[in-house]
Design a protein around this motif. Sequence first.
Motif, short mmCIF file in Angstrom:
data_model
loop_
_atom_site.label_atom_id
_atom_site.label_comp_id
_atom_site.label_asym_id
_atom_site.label_seq_id
_atom_site.Cartn_x
_atom_site.Cartn_y
_atom_site.Cartn_z
N ASP A 1 -5.40 1.03 4.17
CA ASP A 1 -4.55 0.64 2.93
C ASP A 1 -3.40 0.90 3.08
O ASP A 1 -2.28 0.94 2.22
CB ASP A 1 -5.37 1.77 1.67
CG ASP A 1 -4.79 3.36 3.00
OD1 ASP A 1 -4.32 2.73 3.86
OD2 ASP A 1 -5.28 3.99 2.73
N GLN A 2 -2.69 0.05 4.57
CA GLN A 2 -1.29 0.41 4.37
C GLN A 2 -1.35 -1.26 5.09
O GLN A 2 -1.75 -1.05 6.10
CB GLN A 2 -0.76 1.33 5.63
CG GLN A 2 1.17 1.58 5.05
CD GLN A 2 1.20 0.80 5.49
OE1 GLN A 2 0.78 0.32 6.81
NE2 GLN A 2 2.93 0.59 6.08
N ILE B 1 2.66 9.76 1.35
CA ILE B 1 1.33 9.41 0.18
C ILE B 1 1.04 9.99 -1.11
O ILE B 1 -0.05 9.44 -1.51
CB ILE B 1 0.12 10.61 1.43
CG1 ILE B 1 0.33 11.60 0.76
CG2 ILE B 1 -0.56 10.26 2.35
CD1 ILE B 1 -1.13 12.81 1.24
N ASN B 2 2.48 10.26 -1.89
CA ASN B 2 2.39 10.11 -3.15
C ASN B 2 2.96 9.21 -3.47
O ASN B 2 3.03 9.34 -4.72
CB ASN B 2 3.10 11.71 -3.71
CG ASN B 2 2.81 12.79 -3.07
OD1 ASN B 2 1.52 12.92 -3.18
ND2 ASN B 2 3.19 13.58 -2.33
N GLN B 3 3.88 8.11 -2.71
CA GLN B 3 4.03 6.83 -3.48
C GLN B 3 3.21 5.59 -3.21
O GLN B 3 3.92 5.13 -2.07
CB GLN B 3 5.42 6.75 -2.65
CG GLN B 3 6.10 7.93 -3.22
CD GLN B 3 7.07 7.80 -4.53
OE1 GLN B 3 7.00 7.38 -5.01
NE2 GLN B 3 6.84 8.77 -4.46
N HIS B 4 2.64 5.82 -3.74
CA HIS B 4 1.42 4.50 -3.90
C HIS B 4 1.58 2.98 -4.44
O HIS B 4 2.37 3.76 -5.52
CB HIS B 4 -0.65 5.47 -4.52
CG HIS B 4 -0.92 3.93 -4.04
ND1 HIS B 4 -2.15 2.58 -5.10
CD2 HIS B 4 -0.90 3.05 -2.95
CE1 HIS B 4 -2.40 2.56 -4.06
NE2 HIS B 4 -2.62 2.18 -3.02
N GLY C 1 0.94 -1.40 0.51
CA GLY C 1 -0.21 -0.08 0.10
C GLY C 1 0.70 1.45 -0.06
O GLY C 1 0.86 1.83 -0.92
N TYR C 2 1.56 2.03 0.78
CA TYR C 2 2.35 2.90 1.15
C TYR C 2 3.96 2.09 2.37
O TYR C 2 4.18 1.20 3.02
CB TYR C 2 2.15 3.68 1.96
CG TYR C 2 0.58 4.54 1.16
CD1 TYR C 2 0.73 5.70 0.12
CD2 TYR C 2 -0.66 4.09 1.00
CE1 TYR C 2 -0.02 6.09 -0.20
CE2 TYR C 2 -1.31 3.98 0.48
CZ TYR C 2 -1.08 5.35 0.60
OH TYR C 2 -3.05 6.27 -1.02
N ARG D 1 -4.87 11.36 5.54
CA ARG D 1 -4.35 12.60 4.69
C ARG D 1 -4.70 14.30 4.93
O ARG D 1 -4.71 15.63 4.18
CB ARG D 1 -5.88 12.57 3.30
CG ARG D 1 -6.22 10.91 3.03
CD ARG D 1 -4.95 10.30 2.00
NE ARG D 1 -4.82 8.89 1.71
CZ ARG D 1 -4.04 8.70 0.99
NH1 ARG D 1 -3.74 9.99 -0.03
NH2 ARG D 1 -4.11 7.55 0.23
N VAL E 1 -3.73 4.92 5.68
CA VAL E 1 -3.05 6.19 5.98
C VAL E 1 -4.14 7.75 5.81
O VAL E 1 -4.76 8.08 5.47
CB VAL E 1 -1.88 6.20 4.56
CG1 VAL E 1 -1.83 7.94 3.92
CG2 VAL E 1 -1.08 5.28 4.32
#
Length: 343
Positions: A204-205, A171-174, A159-160, A328, A326
């Motif tokens: 999601d992680q 969060i920009n490196q999915h 996920g991350y 936001r 994660v």
Amino acid sequence: MPSPPQFTRPHPRSPTQSSSLYVANVGPAVGIAFPSIAAAFSAFGEVKGVYAADDTGARVIVSFADEESAGKALRGLDGRGCFGLGGRVLHVGYSVPRPPVQVEEQQSVSVSLTASELNIPGAYLYHDFITKEEEEKLLAEVDGRPWMCLAKRRVQHYGYEFCYKTRNVDINQHLGVLPLFVSPVLERISTCSELDGAGNIGLDQLTVNEYPSGVGLSPHIDTHSAFENAIFSLSLAGSCIMELRRSHEGNAGHESGSGTISTEKPEDSVDFLRKAIFLPPRSLLVLSGEARYAWHHYIPHHKVDSVNGSVTRRSSRRVSLTFRKVRRGPCCCEYVAYCDSRR
């Protein structure tokens, strides 16, 4: 499986002889059952028993009725192919008495077996959250994927990627969606009614950690600004004791916010309210609310745990699957003294 006699692998230079042998490269993990091993070694004398030397399935203790028979087997088989085992090359040494278990003074606090005993708001523990068969499938899945090596343990990120230097995620490196093999776990988490919807937040992680015996985790609070409220940790393959601590004064300890406690021996600290809970294999620990935001969690770096007077030796590995959501935006929790978003 019968319990092994109190013998272990000798030091490489140990001259000690005994009636028991430590034998590597043989066992159920390589398709050779204990009766077959006993039959092969009985060519050298009376075999009293064959036992697992550890939990690898590829090392055994062979106990003879006398030292002379053990010596003959060692001289005849060490580094040589064993005819009775299909020519398999064995590595044999004398097995010496296991030293008495030395339990470190790791707890001045009793160890809870349930979350209700722990009595920290927001902490939950689900025993047997998955079955033994599901555990084996999860372990096979993660072992079939590449590991990243840290100083003392191995990890995988989905996920991350979690950055250990910043204790945060980008969060920009999915890295993509979580792997399909954890879908049944996520579905089961979402049905936990006690969590008041915390399990249905779109996790999601995922970080997979492999802890060898004796390796623990430094005291820390997962960074508030990195992840949402609930954190879910599934234990596989081994057990451990997790200690949770909160400063009596209600501040974040040596570091403001969500960093680690800078204490050389955290178990010696007297500045914190300390509680502990035993995490068995296949259990799911949930930290939410106060337990997630205001309590440091910590796994002592021990090979042996004492659970209320009962000594438990850690297995050769413990694997944890930790699921998070994660965040936001900034954290707006009520635990301001511990929150990096309020600095």
